[in-house]
Design a protein around this motif. Structure first.
Motif, PDB file in Angstrom:
ATOM      1  N   GLU A  52       0.844  -1.202   0.000  1.00  0.00           N
ATOM      2  CA  GLU A  52       0.000   0.000   0.000  1.00  0.00           C
ATOM      3  C   GLU A  52       0.877   1.249   0.000  1.00  0.00           C
ATOM      4  O   GLU A  52       0.612   2.224  -0.701  1.00  0.00           O
ATOM      5  CB  GLU A  52      -0.909   0.033   1.238  1.00  0.00           C
ATOM      6  CG  GLU A  52      -1.814  -1.189   1.422  1.00  0.00           C
ATOM      7  CD  GLU A  52      -3.037  -1.164   0.510  1.00  0.00           C
ATOM      8  OE1 GLU A  52      -3.251  -0.147  -0.175  1.00  0.00           O
ATOM      9  OE2 GLU A  52      -3.758  -2.185   0.481  1.00  0.00           O
ATOM     10  N   GLU A  55      -4.558   5.210   0.096  1.00  0.00           N
ATOM     11  CA  GLU A  55      -3.560   4.126   0.105  1.00  0.00           C
ATOM     12  C   GLU A  55      -2.631   4.271   1.312  1.00  0.00           C
ATOM     13  O   GLU A  55      -2.251   3.280   1.931  1.00  0.00           O
ATOM     14  CB  GLU A  55      -2.748   4.099  -1.192  1.00  0.00           C
ATOM     15  CG  GLU A  55      -3.562   3.956  -2.481  1.00  0.00           C
ATOM     16  CD  GLU A  55      -4.421   2.700  -2.556  1.00  0.00           C
ATOM     17  OE1 GLU A  55      -4.426   1.899  -1.610  1.00  0.00           O
ATOM     18  OE2 GLU A  55      -5.114   2.537  -3.576  1.00  0.00           O
ATOM     19  N   HIS A  64      -4.515   2.822   4.054  1.00  0.00           N
ATOM     20  CA  HIS A  64      -4.531   1.351   4.014  1.00  0.00           C
ATOM     21  C   HIS A  64      -3.232   0.800   4.606  1.00  0.00           C
ATOM     22  O   HIS A  64      -3.240  -0.173   5.351  1.00  0.00           O
ATOM     23  CB  HIS A  64      -4.685   0.854   2.573  1.00  0.00           C
ATOM     24  CG  HIS A  64      -5.999   1.228   1.971  1.00  0.00           C
ATOM     25  ND1 HIS A  64      -6.332   0.945   0.670  1.00  0.00           N
ATOM     26  CD2 HIS A  64      -7.063   1.872   2.500  1.00  0.00           C
ATOM     27  CE1 HIS A  64      -7.546   1.404   0.417  1.00  0.00           C
ATOM     28  NE2 HIS A  64      -8.007   1.973   1.510  1.00  0.00           N
ATOM     29  N   GLU A  99     -12.138   0.803  -1.467  1.00  0.00           N
ATOM     30  CA  GLU A  99     -11.508   0.438  -2.732  1.00  0.00           C
ATOM     31  C   GLU A  99     -12.376   0.665  -3.969  1.00  0.00           C
ATOM     32  O   GLU A  99     -11.846   0.905  -5.047  1.00  0.00           O
ATOM     33  CB  GLU A  99     -11.052  -1.030  -2.717  1.00  0.00           C
ATOM     34  CG  GLU A  99      -9.814  -1.297  -1.888  1.00  0.00           C
ATOM     35  CD  GLU A  99      -8.524  -0.769  -2.506  1.00  0.00           C
ATOM     36  OE1 GLU A  99      -8.565  -0.113  -3.571  1.00  0.00           O
ATOM     37  OE2 GLU A  99      -7.479  -0.998  -1.903  1.00  0.00           O
TER      38      GLU A  99
HETATM   39 FE   LIG Z   1      -5.244   0.069  -1.049  1.00  0.00          FE
END
Ligand SMILES: [Fe+2]
Ligand SMILES: [Fe+2]
Lengths: 94, 312
Positions: free
Chosen positions: B50, B80, B83, B163
């Protein structure tokens, strides 16, 4: 050497009236930074109305596996459940 | 309170019973050392992916063609980063610190998804990354929502919610380019050509060549195999390419009525292993950049630590 700050556990209330729920944690140096990091990380899409941050090391947890006896006292007190009681036929709203 | 001490066999029995009953394993539960090691490796690899994955996309933030495109890409890259942090948080519950994980990344001991070692050469690549790379990641992550380790599963649920915007924004870029001038369409096709095969490689080697998969499936860390997940991604994506008039660069791609799936050509595994071993187009650049940013931020962390100490 750890330079990432302390771990703070994050709890979010998703709307008024609901309990705060654990969502994960953040690293931060100090409580203001913890709160701001939690906001940036866990509420980018209106996920919450209130955030709590708590230092991870301040949380006291029971130990799940090696201590089944910890929750034992609740097992033998079945009279704490409503279904334990006999209700006469025909009684309503109880 | 009397504390009874359980033997290792008893603990293993409890663990196995939980796995087979679908009860999640939580950080303070006893778990076999191999289970812990496997999770540390897989989850940190996921977290690193990520974080490193921000680089190829970040490359286009300053060159996004419109303000709308720029704010979207910025929000996507920020997600991201989030994440990565969800996953580092979850990985830390396995008894290894974030610093250790990051050190393993920077010293090459830990891997990240090979896809991020390919360069993003044109704006269309940002479309291809969102559509295909996030698309492939979604297939994998949806499956991992049911993984047996509680913190990993919860991180996956959170990530999956975010996502679908990622994939859609990428597909929108591709669709617009494909409907544009011949040059724009060509650009979209070129991006698809370059990203298609590396996206299929994201699912990892064939099941037969994936030695660690056996344990991961036994422990229900993984619920579907590499080949199953790859097939499911292909089956979903072919139609999406057709709708926008792009051609998937695989002459062997064909619907198989009997199997109810698409057949597809063989992946170039030499390329895959070569990139995994560090010889992809951008491996060195990615880690150098990560290390540089990390080192340049050291004084900020030091100052913040000193400030927090003073105020305590
Ligand atoms: Fe991701
Ligand atoms: Fe994504």
């Amino acid at each position: 050497m750890d330079t990432q700050g302390e771990i703070w556990e994050v709890f979010i209330q998703s709307k008024p009236g609901l309990a705060h729920k654990h969502v994960g944690n953040v690293h931060a140096m100090g409580k203001e930074m913890a709160l701001q990091n939690a906001r940036d990380l866990y509420t980018r899409r209106k996920e919450g109305t209130c955030i709590w941050v708590v230092k991870h090391q301040d949380i006291v947890s029971s130990v799940p596996d090696d201590d089944g006896s910890f929750f034992e006292p609740s097992n033998d007190k079945i009279y704490r459940a409503a279904t334990y009681y006999e209700i006469p036929e025909g009684a309503k709203h109880i | 309170m009397i504390r009874e001490v359980k033997t290792e066999e008893e603990l293993l029995e409890i663990f196995n019973a939980k796995i087979s009953d679908g009860i999640k394993i939580e950080p303070k539960d006893w778990m076999p050392e191999d289970y812990r090691k496997h999770l540390q490796r897989q989850m940190s690899q996921h977290a690193h992916s990520e974080i490193i994955g921000m680089q190829p996309e970040g490359n286009w933030i300053l060159r996004a063609p419109t303000l709308r495109a720029k704010v979207i890409l910025l929000a996507k890259v920020q997600d991201e980063a989030g994440h990565g942090l969800y996953l580092y948080s979850a990985s830390e519950t396995l008894g290894k610190s974030r610093d250790e994980y990051i050190h393993e990344l920077q010293t090459g001991k830990a891997k990240y998804s090979s896809i991020f070692n390919y360069p993003t050469l044109s704006w269309a690549d940002i479309g291809a990354v969102g559509w295909l790379v996030d698309g492939a990641a979604i297939v994998n992550q949806v499956s991992l929502q049911r993984t047996s380790y509680g913190p990993y599963s919860r991180a996956m649920v959170r990530i999956c919610k975010e996502e679908s915007f990622h994939q859609r924004q990428g597909y929108e870029i591709m669709a617009r380019l494909a409907q544009g001038t011949p040059e724009q369409k060509e650009m979209a096709q070129d991006a698809l050509n370059r990203f298609w095969w590396p996206s299929l490689m994201m699912f990892g080697p064939h099941d037969a060549d994936s030695p660690r998969s056996g344990n991961a499936m036994k422990w229900k860390i993984k619920l579907e195999s590499n080949d199953e997940l790859r097939q499911s991604f292909i089956d979903k994506t072919v139609q999406q390419a057709e709708v926008i008039g792009l051609t998937i660069p695989d002459p062997d791609l064909k619907w198989n009525e009997e199997r109810g799936h698409y057949d597809f050509g063989e992946i170039n595994w030499d390329e895959f292993w070569n990139v995994v071993k560090g010889n992809g187009p951008c491996n060195k650049q990615r880690i150098d950049h990560h290390t540089k940013a990390h080192e340049e931020g050291a004084w900020v962390r030091e100052a913040a630590n000193a400030y927090a100490k003073k105020n305590n």
